[in-house]
Design an enzyme around this catalytic site. Structure first.
Site, PDB file in Angstrom:
ATOM      1  N   HIS A 318       9.371  -8.013   1.747  1.00  0.00           N
ATOM      2  CA  HIS A 318       9.419  -9.394   1.267  1.00  0.00           C
ATOM      3  C   HIS A 318       8.980 -10.293   2.405  1.00  0.00           C
ATOM      4  CE1 HIS A 318      10.958 -13.101  -0.497  1.00  0.00           C
ATOM      5  NE2 HIS A 318      10.933 -12.451  -1.640  1.00  0.00           N
ATOM      6  N   ASP A 376      12.668  -6.480  -7.304  1.00  0.00           N
ATOM      7  CA  ASP A 376      11.890  -5.747  -8.304  1.00  0.00           C
ATOM      8  C   ASP A 376      12.104  -4.243  -8.268  1.00  0.00           C
ATOM      9  OD1 ASP A 376      10.604  -7.901  -9.519  1.00  0.00           O
ATOM     10  OD2 ASP A 376       9.291  -8.109  -7.784  1.00  0.00           O
TER      11      ASP A 376
HETATM   12  N1  ACO Z   1       4.893  -0.706   1.588  1.00  0.00           N
HETATM   13  C1  ACO Z   1       4.359  -0.293   2.749  1.00  0.00           C
HETATM   14  N2  ACO Z   1       4.116  -1.096   3.786  1.00  0.00           N
HETATM   15  C2  ACO Z   1       4.429  -2.378   3.658  1.00  0.00           C
HETATM   16  C3  ACO Z   1       5.007  -2.886   2.471  1.00  0.00           C
HETATM   17  C4  ACO Z   1       5.234  -1.995   1.422  1.00  0.00           C
HETATM   18  N3  ACO Z   1       5.788  -2.406   0.262  1.00  0.00           N
HETATM   19  N4  ACO Z   1       5.216  -4.204   2.616  1.00  0.00           N
HETATM   20  C5  ACO Z   1       4.790  -4.528   3.839  1.00  0.00           C
HETATM   21  N5  ACO Z   1       4.325  -3.420   4.467  1.00  0.00           N
HETATM   22  C6  ACO Z   1       3.825  -3.339   5.858  1.00  0.00           C
HETATM   23  C7  ACO Z   1       2.416  -3.891   5.990  1.00  0.00           C
HETATM   24  O1  ACO Z   1       1.454  -2.872   5.815  1.00  0.00           O
HETATM   25  C8  ACO Z   1       2.441  -4.433   7.387  1.00  0.00           C
HETATM   26  O2  ACO Z   1       2.347  -3.338   8.275  1.00  0.00           O
HETATM   27  P1  ACO Z   1       1.517  -3.498   9.678  1.00  0.00           P
HETATM   28  O3  ACO Z   1       2.293  -4.516  10.466  1.00  0.00           O
HETATM   29  O4  ACO Z   1       1.509  -2.145  10.260  1.00  0.00           O
HETATM   30  O5  ACO Z   1       0.136  -3.991   9.290  1.00  0.00           O
HETATM   31  C9  ACO Z   1       3.848  -4.991   7.534  1.00  0.00           C
HETATM   32  O6  ACO Z   1       4.663  -4.207   6.634  1.00  0.00           O
HETATM   33  C10 ACO Z   1       3.981  -6.466   7.154  1.00  0.00           C
HETATM   34  O7  ACO Z   1       3.497  -6.620   5.841  1.00  0.00           O
HETATM   35  P2  ACO Z   1       2.709  -7.878   5.297  1.00  0.00           P
HETATM   36  O8  ACO Z   1       1.850  -7.471   4.151  1.00  0.00           O
HETATM   37  O9  ACO Z   1       2.055  -8.574   6.433  1.00  0.00           O
HETATM   38  O10 ACO Z   1       3.913  -8.767   4.795  1.00  0.00           O
HETATM   39  P3  ACO Z   1       3.835  -9.961   3.791  1.00  0.00           P
HETATM   40  O11 ACO Z   1       4.980 -10.837   4.092  1.00  0.00           O
HETATM   41  O12 ACO Z   1       2.470 -10.586   3.815  1.00  0.00           O
HETATM   42  O13 ACO Z   1       3.990  -9.294   2.357  1.00  0.00           O
HETATM   43  C11 ACO Z   1       4.869  -8.496   0.329  1.00  0.00           C
HETATM   44  C12 ACO Z   1       5.129  -9.334   1.587  1.00  0.00           C
HETATM   45  C13 ACO Z   1       3.592  -8.974  -0.365  1.00  0.00           C
HETATM   46  C14 ACO Z   1       6.033  -8.686  -0.647  1.00  0.00           C
HETATM   47  C15 ACO Z   1       4.727  -7.022   0.736  1.00  0.00           C
HETATM   48  O14 ACO Z   1       5.919  -6.576   1.366  1.00  0.00           O
HETATM   49  C16 ACO Z   1       4.381  -6.117  -0.443  1.00  0.00           C
HETATM   50  O15 ACO Z   1       3.198  -6.000  -0.786  1.00  0.00           O
HETATM   51  N6  ACO Z   1       5.400  -5.470  -1.077  1.00  0.00           N
HETATM   52  C17 ACO Z   1       5.169  -4.652  -2.240  1.00  0.00           C
HETATM   53  C18 ACO Z   1       5.002  -5.522  -3.466  1.00  0.00           C
HETATM   54  C19 ACO Z   1       6.313  -6.106  -3.926  1.00  0.00           C
HETATM   55  O16 ACO Z   1       7.316  -5.417  -4.062  1.00  0.00           O
HETATM   56  N7  ACO Z   1       6.276  -7.412  -4.228  1.00  0.00           N
HETATM   57  C20 ACO Z   1       7.450  -8.139  -4.739  1.00  0.00           C
HETATM   58  C21 ACO Z   1       7.864  -9.213  -3.788  1.00  0.00           C
HETATM   59  S1  ACO Z   1       9.332  -9.959  -4.321  1.00  0.00           S
HETATM   60  C22 ACO Z   1       8.871 -10.969  -5.594  1.00  0.00           C
HETATM   61  O17 ACO Z   1       7.803 -11.436  -5.728  1.00  0.00           O
HETATM   62  C23 ACO Z   1       9.931 -11.258  -6.545  1.00  0.00           C
END
Ligand code: ACO
Length: 442
Positions: A318, A376
């Site tokens: 998140h 979720d």
């Molecule tokens: N699985 C694997 N790796 C992940 C995940 C994940 N679900 N989420 C983040 N990471 C990793 C990224 O690859 C990144 O790694 P790095 O530093 O080695 O490059 C690091 O964690 C940071 O991730 P970002 O994408 O920069 O974080 P951001 O804050 O932009 O993204 C998000 C947040 C979009 C929710 C992300 O965690 C994600 O895609 N999660 C899966 C989708 C999801 O469950 N969305 C629901 C969100 S809650 C809602 O909307 C109600």
């Protein structure tokens, strides 16, 4: 000006001095404090004083507005609506009470709640002509596609609540949106399966009415299971608002130009649809089905951790929560209650999800990045148990979040500091060049 400006705290209290290392020029910016949460640097004068903008794709460090609605402490896993913890609201309130709290800032008295429920209930029907609007969509259209269209179209039906400068009209539009969204979502589902639309029943509560419109047919009486209605109500509470997330920011940005509320909420629905946001609950279930079996978890997580593979562990991570999403814990408990009511002692998807969560939470990759289950992760399993088809998951989220959207939209319209949203950019394209007539190109 140099490209390497650095920020440093000035000695003066509640200001920050930004120094351009190339010229030595410094500018002092005010620091603003909220009631809780980190302070923010007021950068509104930055461009006029330095000729520089800030660069912050995804708004990871940018506050776009002042708000009194919802507070999140992502490190501590805290979520407050108007100051009340989500755990208390989920335990003691129903959705309409939370909607009232969000919209009107205070919890209702018994009489206020009764009036609010009456008013919302008596706005649940949609203009009959809107029913025909659905027929323009293909049967196999995704319910979110239908919702984007139908909700946007409300502005063509309710002309008496489009004047955003009139607080009364704004409130009518807000009630209409909160009230009609379950009807619109349920009808999107009914249309997709070729069943007749079920009209709202004024004797049913909000969540119960929604389930009734989803599952009843005109052929027989349909009684909503009270445990399911309670679970749906809790799901709606947990999704009601979440401060400046992507869809809410979209609603605010669309609204900042003075657009009407129905158009703004349609924009929010479009943003919510994406798999990184509201589409994640659908994606979690797809992912669990793809993994299929506990023995494939290791192999799946290997792909998630592989930098060259775009696979993500859906329902994890998140932007704000770097600790447990408090909504996820409530959702997990609700999941067990629903499956218990159904007499399901062993649900393979739930067991797979729990094992996946356990393994991920012990894995260095997720620990280092502070990735925890979000709301979720378990909601899709509950929806499936309630008989809600996967394509409706995000539509359901939209029903709940409409309350947050309209609340945030009202706050924005009333904010004296509100301006049209207009971010700036770091231009990296071609500089000015000479035009070449078509005969001389190539
Ligand atoms: N699985 C694997 N790796 C992940 C995940 C994940 N679900 N989420 C983040 N990471 C990793 C990224 O690859 C990144 O790694 P790095 O530093 O080695 O490059 C690091 O964690 C940071 O991730 P970002 O994408 O920069 O974080 P951001 O804050 O932009 O993204 C998000 C947040 C979009 C929710 C992300 O965690 C994600 O895609 N999660 C899966 C989708 C999801 O469950 N969305 C629901 C969100 S809650 C809602 O909307 C109600």
């Amino acid at each position: 000006m140099s490209q390497s400006a650095t920020a440093a705290k000035s000695n003066a209290k509640d200001t920050v001095t930004v120094t351009d290392n190339a010229s030595g020029k410094a500018v002092t910016l005010p620091v603003m404090s909220g009631t809780i949460g980190p302070k923010v640097i007021d950068i509104r004068r930055l461009y006029s004083d330095t000729g520089m903008f800030t660069y912050d794709p995804g708004f990871v460090a940018t506050g776009s507005c002042e708000s009194r609605i919802t507070y999140i402490d992502g490190d501590a896993g805290v979520l407050l609506h108007r100051g009340y913890p989500i755990e208390d609201l989920a335990q003691h309130c129903d959705f309409t009470e939370v909607a009232y709290l969000l919209l009107k800032s205070e919890l209702p008295t018994a009489a206020e709640k009764e009036k609010f429920v009456y008013d919302i209930t008596h706005h649940t029907m949609v203009h009959e002509q809107l029913a025909m609007f659905y027929r323009g969509f293909r049967r196999d259209a995704h319910p979110m596609a239908v919702m984007c269209g139908v909700v946007g179209a409300l502005s063509a039906f309710y002309h008496d609540s489009l004047d955003i400068s009139d607080p009364h009209q704004r409130m009518i539009a807000s009630y209409r949106l909160i009230a009609k969204m379950p009807t619109i979502a349920a009808w999107a589902y009914k249309y997709s399966i070729g069943q007749p639309f079920i009209y709202p029943q004024n004797g049913l509560r909000y969540a119960e009415n929604f389930l009734h419109m989803l599952f009843a047919t005109p052929c027989e009486t349909f009684n909503v299971n009270p445990v399911f209605a309670k679970a749906m109500d809790k799901i709606l509470i947990l999704h009601a608002d979440h401060e400046q997330n992507a869809s809410t920011s979209t609603v605010r940005l669309a609204g900042s130009s003075g657009a009407n509320p129905f158009a703004c909420i349609a924009a929010g629905i479009a943003s919510l649809w994406g798999p990184a946001h509201g589409g994640a609950n659908e994606a979690v279930l797809t992912m669990l089905k793809q993994i299929g079996n506990k023995s494939y978890i290791g192999e799946f997580l290997k792909r998630v951790k592989d930098r060259d593979d775009a696979t993500r562990l859906m329902g994890f991570g998140h932007r704000v929560y770097k600790n447990f999403d408090p909504r996820a814990s409530i959702m997990r408990k609700t999941c067990h209650e629903v499956l218990g009511e159904l007499g399901i002692k062993h649900d393979p998807l739930l067991e797979l999800a729990m094992e996946l969560e356990k393994i991920a939470l012990q894995d260095d990759y997720f620990i280092q990045r502070k990735l925890y289950p979000n709301v979720d992760f378990y909601s899709g399993i509950i929806f499936q148990a309630l008989g809600i088809p996967t394509t409706m998951f995000t539509a359901l989220f939209a029903v709940a979040r409409t309350t947050g959207w309209v609340t945030q939209w009202n706050e924005m319209v009333e904010d004296p500091n509100q301006k049209i949203g207009r971010p700036r950019q770091l231009y990296t394209g071609r500089t000015r060049r000479e035009f070449v007539p078509i005969v001389r190109r190539g």
